[in-house]
Enzyme design. Structure first.
Site, PDB file in Angstrom:
ATOM      1  N   ARG A 171      68.228  37.817  35.764  1.00  0.00           N
ATOM      2  CA  ARG A 171      68.710  36.533  35.113  1.00  0.00           C
ATOM      3  C   ARG A 171      68.216  35.415  35.051  1.00  0.00           C
ATOM      4  O   ARG A 171      68.274  34.484  34.099  1.00  0.00           O
ATOM      5  CB  ARG A 171      70.239  36.909  35.187  1.00  0.00           C
ATOM      6  CG  ARG A 171      70.973  35.861  34.139  1.00  0.00           C
ATOM      7  CD  ARG A 171      72.495  36.327  34.067  1.00  0.00           C
ATOM      8  NE  ARG A 171      73.164  35.618  33.191  1.00  0.00           N
ATOM      9  CZ  ARG A 171      74.270  34.867  33.253  1.00  0.00           C
ATOM     10  NH1 ARG A 171      74.692  34.651  34.387  1.00  0.00           N
ATOM     11  NH2 ARG A 171      75.035  34.324  32.338  1.00  0.00           N
ATOM     12  N   HIS A 182      67.150  32.983  32.106  1.00  0.00           N
ATOM     13  CA  HIS A 182      67.769  31.580  31.617  1.00  0.00           C
ATOM     14  C   HIS A 182      66.763  30.152  31.830  1.00  0.00           C
ATOM     15  O   HIS A 182      67.090  29.402  31.306  1.00  0.00           O
ATOM     16  CB  HIS A 182      68.965  31.334  32.476  1.00  0.00           C
ATOM     17  CG  HIS A 182      70.026  31.989  31.956  1.00  0.00           C
ATOM     18  ND1 HIS A 182      71.275  31.901  32.154  1.00  0.00           N
ATOM     19  CD2 HIS A 182      70.239  33.311  31.427  1.00  0.00           C
ATOM     20  CE1 HIS A 182      72.237  32.529  31.500  1.00  0.00           C
ATOM     21  NE2 HIS A 182      71.548  33.403  31.176  1.00  0.00           N
ATOM     22  N   ASP A 183      65.803  30.714  32.345  1.00  0.00           N
ATOM     23  CA  ASP A 183      64.573  29.456  32.746  1.00  0.00           C
ATOM     24  C   ASP A 183      63.754  29.639  31.384  1.00  0.00           C
ATOM     25  O   ASP A 183      63.382  28.659  30.773  1.00  0.00           O
ATOM     26  CB  ASP A 183      63.804  30.017  34.128  1.00  0.00           C
ATOM     27  CG  ASP A 183      62.740  28.779  34.240  1.00  0.00           C
ATOM     28  OD1 ASP A 183      63.084  27.693  34.047  1.00  0.00           O
ATOM     29  OD2 ASP A 183      61.783  28.824  34.589  1.00  0.00           O
ATOM     30  N   VAL A 186      65.130  28.168  27.816  1.00  0.00           N
ATOM     31  CA  VAL A 186      65.284  26.459  27.843  1.00  0.00           C
ATOM     32  C   VAL A 186      64.011  25.949  28.118  1.00  0.00           C
ATOM     33  O   VAL A 186      63.284  25.567  29.314  1.00  0.00           O
ATOM     34  CB  VAL A 186      66.368  26.277  28.786  1.00  0.00           C
ATOM     35  CG1 VAL A 186      66.679  24.811  28.905  1.00  0.00           C
ATOM     36  CG2 VAL A 186      67.570  27.305  28.823  1.00  0.00           C
ATOM     37  N   GLY A 209      61.176  26.881  27.852  1.00  0.00           N
ATOM     38  CA  GLY A 209      59.861  27.463  28.455  1.00  0.00           C
ATOM     39  C   GLY A 209      59.822  27.708  29.885  1.00  0.00           C
ATOM     40  O   GLY A 209      60.969  27.302  30.539  1.00  0.00           O
ATOM     41  N   ASP A 219      59.443  27.366  33.090  1.00  0.00           N
ATOM     42  CA  ASP A 219      58.897  26.305  33.792  1.00  0.00           C
ATOM     43  C   ASP A 219      59.546  25.873  34.984  1.00  0.00           C
ATOM     44  O   ASP A 219      59.500  24.634  35.424  1.00  0.00           O
ATOM     45  CB  ASP A 219      58.726  24.967  32.944  1.00  0.00           C
ATOM     46  CG  ASP A 219      60.279  24.641  32.326  1.00  0.00           C
ATOM     47  OD1 ASP A 219      61.208  25.065  32.721  1.00  0.00           O
ATOM     48  OD2 ASP A 219      60.231  23.695  31.543  1.00  0.00           O
ATOM     49  N   SER A 229      62.674  24.891  35.250  1.00  0.00           N
ATOM     50  CA  SER A 229      63.688  23.789  35.113  1.00  0.00           C
ATOM     51  C   SER A 229      64.943  24.086  35.540  1.00  0.00           C
ATOM     52  O   SER A 229      65.811  23.358  35.989  1.00  0.00           O
ATOM     53  CB  SER A 229      63.664  23.066  33.533  1.00  0.00           C
ATOM     54  OG  SER A 229      63.939  24.564  32.895  1.00  0.00           O
ATOM     55  N   ASN A 240      75.408  28.716  32.569  1.00  0.00           N
ATOM     56  CA  ASN A 240      75.145  28.894  33.846  1.00  0.00           C
ATOM     57  C   ASN A 240      75.942  28.390  34.951  1.00  0.00           C
ATOM     58  O   ASN A 240      76.052  29.147  35.950  1.00  0.00           O
ATOM     59  CB  ASN A 240      73.836  27.673  34.045  1.00  0.00           C
ATOM     60  CG  ASN A 240      72.641  28.322  33.401  1.00  0.00           C
ATOM     61  OD1 ASN A 240      72.298  29.393  33.082  1.00  0.00           O
ATOM     62  ND2 ASN A 240      71.828  27.102  32.919  1.00  0.00           N
ATOM     63  N   HIS A 281      70.867  44.305  30.765  1.00  0.00           N
ATOM     64  CA  HIS A 281      72.331  44.471  31.079  1.00  0.00           C
ATOM     65  C   HIS A 281      72.590  45.943  31.633  1.00  0.00           C
ATOM     66  O   HIS A 281      73.596  46.386  31.618  1.00  0.00           O
ATOM     67  CB  HIS A 281      73.251  44.277  29.767  1.00  0.00           C
ATOM     68  CG  HIS A 281      73.177  42.617  29.572  1.00  0.00           C
ATOM     69  ND1 HIS A 281      73.971  42.109  28.635  1.00  0.00           N
ATOM     70  CD2 HIS A 281      72.667  41.719  30.088  1.00  0.00           C
ATOM     71  CE1 HIS A 281      73.870  41.011  28.487  1.00  0.00           C
ATOM     72  NE2 HIS A 281      73.127  40.572  29.571  1.00  0.00           N
ATOM     73  N   THR A 282      71.558  46.688  31.963  1.00  0.00           N
ATOM     74  CA  THR A 282      71.960  47.886  32.647  1.00  0.00           C
ATOM     75  C   THR A 282      72.106  47.529  34.184  1.00  0.00           C
ATOM     76  O   THR A 282      72.435  48.502  34.800  1.00  0.00           O
ATOM     77  CB  THR A 282      70.582  48.836  32.604  1.00  0.00           C
ATOM     78  OG1 THR A 282      70.893  50.097  33.348  1.00  0.00           O
ATOM     79  CG2 THR A 282      69.241  48.150  33.383  1.00  0.00           C
TER      80      THR A 282
HETATM   81  C1  HEM Z   1      70.861  39.067  24.183  1.00  0.00           C
HETATM   82  C2  HEM Z   1      71.682  38.092  24.372  1.00  0.00           C
HETATM   83  C3  HEM Z   1      72.276  38.050  25.895  1.00  0.00           C
HETATM   84  C4  HEM Z   1      73.449  37.345  26.179  1.00  0.00           C
HETATM   85  C5  HEM Z   1      74.418  37.134  25.073  1.00  0.00           C
HETATM   86  C6  HEM Z   1      73.902  37.365  27.441  1.00  0.00           C
HETATM   87  C7  HEM Z   1      75.020  37.152  28.266  1.00  0.00           C
HETATM   88  C8  HEM Z   1      75.213  37.388  29.436  1.00  0.00           C
HETATM   89  C9  HEM Z   1      76.788  37.198  30.034  1.00  0.00           C
HETATM   90  C10 HEM Z   1      77.801  36.533  29.429  1.00  0.00           C
HETATM   91  C11 HEM Z   1      76.444  37.608  31.387  1.00  0.00           C
HETATM   92  C12 HEM Z   1      77.793  37.366  32.321  1.00  0.00           C
HETATM   93  C13 HEM Z   1      77.793  36.176  32.853  1.00  0.00           C
HETATM   94  C14 HEM Z   1      79.116  36.052  33.517  1.00  0.00           C
HETATM   95  O1  HEM Z   1      80.183  36.323  33.163  1.00  0.00           O
HETATM   96  O2  HEM Z   1      78.843  35.365  34.824  1.00  0.00           O
HETATM   97  C15 HEM Z   1      75.378  38.268  31.453  1.00  0.00           C
HETATM   98  C16 HEM Z   1      74.896  38.765  32.639  1.00  0.00           C
HETATM   99  C17 HEM Z   1      73.630  39.237  32.996  1.00  0.00           C
HETATM  100  N1  HEM Z   1      72.497  39.068  32.029  1.00  0.00           N
HETATM  101 FE1  HEM Z   1      72.591  38.802  30.326  1.00  0.00          FE
HETATM  102  N2  HEM Z   1      72.667  38.000  28.122  1.00  0.00           N
HETATM  103  C18 HEM Z   1      71.684  38.373  27.229  1.00  0.00           C
HETATM  104  C19 HEM Z   1      70.384  38.573  27.407  1.00  0.00           C
HETATM  105  C20 HEM Z   1      69.862  39.126  28.635  1.00  0.00           C
HETATM  106  C21 HEM Z   1      68.726  39.342  29.022  1.00  0.00           C
HETATM  107  C22 HEM Z   1      67.498  39.230  27.950  1.00  0.00           C
HETATM  108  C23 HEM Z   1      68.214  39.599  30.185  1.00  0.00           C
HETATM  109  C24 HEM Z   1      67.220  39.915  31.252  1.00  0.00           C
HETATM  110  C25 HEM Z   1      66.127  40.480  30.722  1.00  0.00           C
HETATM  111  C26 HEM Z   1      69.783  39.430  30.888  1.00  0.00           C
HETATM  112  C27 HEM Z   1      70.206  39.713  32.421  1.00  0.00           C
HETATM  113  C28 HEM Z   1      71.257  39.850  32.746  1.00  0.00           C
HETATM  114  C29 HEM Z   1      72.064  40.231  34.011  1.00  0.00           C
HETATM  115  C30 HEM Z   1      70.958  40.870  35.067  1.00  0.00           C
HETATM  116  C31 HEM Z   1      73.109  39.829  34.033  1.00  0.00           C
HETATM  117  C32 HEM Z   1      74.105  40.180  35.168  1.00  0.00           C
HETATM  118  C33 HEM Z   1      73.871  38.994  36.394  1.00  0.00           C
HETATM  119  C34 HEM Z   1      74.449  38.902  37.852  1.00  0.00           C
HETATM  120  O3  HEM Z   1      75.163  40.221  37.927  1.00  0.00           O
HETATM  121  O4  HEM Z   1      74.418  38.195  38.516  1.00  0.00           O
HETATM  122  N3  HEM Z   1      70.646  39.229  29.929  1.00  0.00           N
HETATM  123  N4  HEM Z   1      74.685  38.079  30.348  1.00  0.00           N
END
Ligand code: HEM
Ligand SMILES: *[C@@H]1O[C@H](CO)[C@@H](O)[C@H](O)[C@H]1NC(C)=O
Ligand SMILES: *[C@@H]1O[C@H](CO)[C@@H](O)[C@H](O)[C@H]1NC(C)=O
Length: 320
Positions: free
Chosen positions: A62, A66-67, A70, A72, A74, A76, A94, A193-194
């Site tokens: 993640r 998130h880098d 925002v 690019g 980089d 940041s 974040n 999100h798997t």
């Molecule tokens: C499609 C739009 C996306 C949205 C709206 C989104 C939103 C979120 C949110 C709300 C969380 C939980 C944060 C929390 O409650 O602390 C999360 C977790 C996570 N996201 Fe996304 N996400 C998106 C795309 C992605 C992408 C593209 C990736 C990576 C390729 C990603 C990887 C992850 C991972 C791995 C977690 C779990 C992190 C952890 O357990 O520490 N997400 N995301």
């Protein structure tokens, strides 16, 4: 005159390739001479972090997302706030949520011993993301390298450009479009999100107020996420109800069964234009893997600093 001064410019550029090539290409062998132990160093730190806590692989993946979203890829995101500097860590998507910075520090300090001043923090994030996916059983790929580190960060860009869990399908599509990523690439990358966990505050409204959710699943999630706003906000639940520490295609099977945890997850299978691709990924794990890899490589190409732009930070938390 004009033509001779432009050929002068060309000659100067050939001499000063690094200055003129503002859109220089990243390459997979960028550090092969300058830091030959890069891959093994990163891999061993990531593997031991995942052995200690499997979720860390998710958190590290993640960080790269998130880098890159925002301004690019980089580095940041890694800059700490100070009394005179506002970084991205306290931005809404974040704050209290992104984690794994200590692992990045550990990698950086190992690399500063092996090859001081050579490897950027932005590139560390890119390799770490790959090794995290691999460490949790997902596909591998060659990571393009040569990014340099920003001297700036933007809290407002982090607030504006990282997609939110409340987003509709069309908002998700435009958020990725803004980064040059297609709707299909958005669906593939959402497969991130798997793995990993979300806080109650990120999915409360969905489990209490939405109709397109499996009712047994909603009940289970409600048990650890009280309906009262601000109560239990930080209680965690897995994004993938089946296998939260395995990088597989269960995310897509879940959303087909209306067991997407986030509103945004379920949006990918709510009768819109992305339904078909979700079906494909749910039944074809190899197709998911190869599309995910291609989209990760493309995400890693978002606006890198190259050549003489930016710097190679000594400490990922602060500019030199
Ligand atoms: C499609 C739009 C996306 C949205 C709206 C989104 C939103 C979120 C949110 C709300 C969380 C939980 C944060 C929390 O409650 O602390 C999360 C977790 C996570 N996201 Fe996304 N996400 C998106 C795309 C992605 C992408 C593209 C990736 C990576 C390729 C990603 C990887 C992850 C991972 C791995 C977690 C779990 C992190 C952890 O357990 O520490 N997400 N995301
Ligand atoms: C970040 O989160 C903490 C605790 O969760 C909170 O006290 C603080 O106000 C938040 N900061 C910002 C800038 O939102
Ligand atoms: C929490 O508050 C928001 C508005 O402040 C509201 O829209 C939402 O429905 C509330 N959540 C629940 C689960 O009642």
């Amino acid at each position: 005159m004009a033509s001779s001064s432009s050929s002068l410019t060309i000659v100067a550029c050939l001499l000063l390739v690094t200055i003129c090539s503002t859109n220089a290409q990243l390459s997979t062998n960028f550090y092969s001479k300058s830091c030959p132990n890069l891959d093994s160093t990163v891999k061993s730190v990531v593997q031991s972090a995942i052995r200690k806590e499997a979720r860390m692989g998710a958190s590290l993946l993640r960080l790269f997302f998130h880098d890159c979203f925002v301004n690019g890829c980089d580095g940041s995101l890694l800059l700490d706030d100070t009394s005179t500097f506002t970084g991205e860590k306290m931005a809404i998507p974040n704050n209290g949520s992104v984690r794994g910075f200590e692992v990045i520090d550990q990698i950086k300090s190992a690399l500063e011993k092996a090859c001081p001043g050579i490897v950027s923090c932005a590139d560390i994030l890119a390799i770490t993301a790959r090794d995290s996916v691999v460490g949790l059983g997902g596909p591998t790929w060659n990571v393009k390298l040569g990014r340099r580190d920003a001297r700036t960060a933007s809290q407002s860009a982090a607030n504006n450009d990282i997609p939110q869990p409340t987003f509709s399908l069309s908002q998700l599509i435009s958020s990725f479009q803004k980064q040059g990523l297609s709707s299909s690439e958005m669906v593939a990358l959402s497969g991130g999100h798997t793995i990993g966990q979300a806080r109650c505050t990120s999915f409360r409204t969905r489990i209490y107020n939405e109709k397109n959710i499996n009712s047994a699943f909603a009940k289970t999630r409600q048990a650890n996420c009280p309906s009262t706003n601000n109560t239990g906000d930080n209680n965690l639940a897995p994004l993938d109800v089946q296998t939260p520490t395995s990088f597989d295609n269960n995310y897509y099977k879940n959303i087909i069964n209306q067991k997407g945890l986030l509103h945004s997850d379920q949006q990918l299978f709510s009768g819109g234009s992305t339904n078909a691709l979700v079906q494909t990924y749910s039944s074809n794990p190899r197709r998911f893997s190869s599309d995910f890899v291609a989209a990760m490589i493309k995400m890693g190409d978002i606006k890198p600093l190259t050549g003489s732009n930016g710097e190679i930070r000594k400490n990922c938390r602060k500019t030199n």
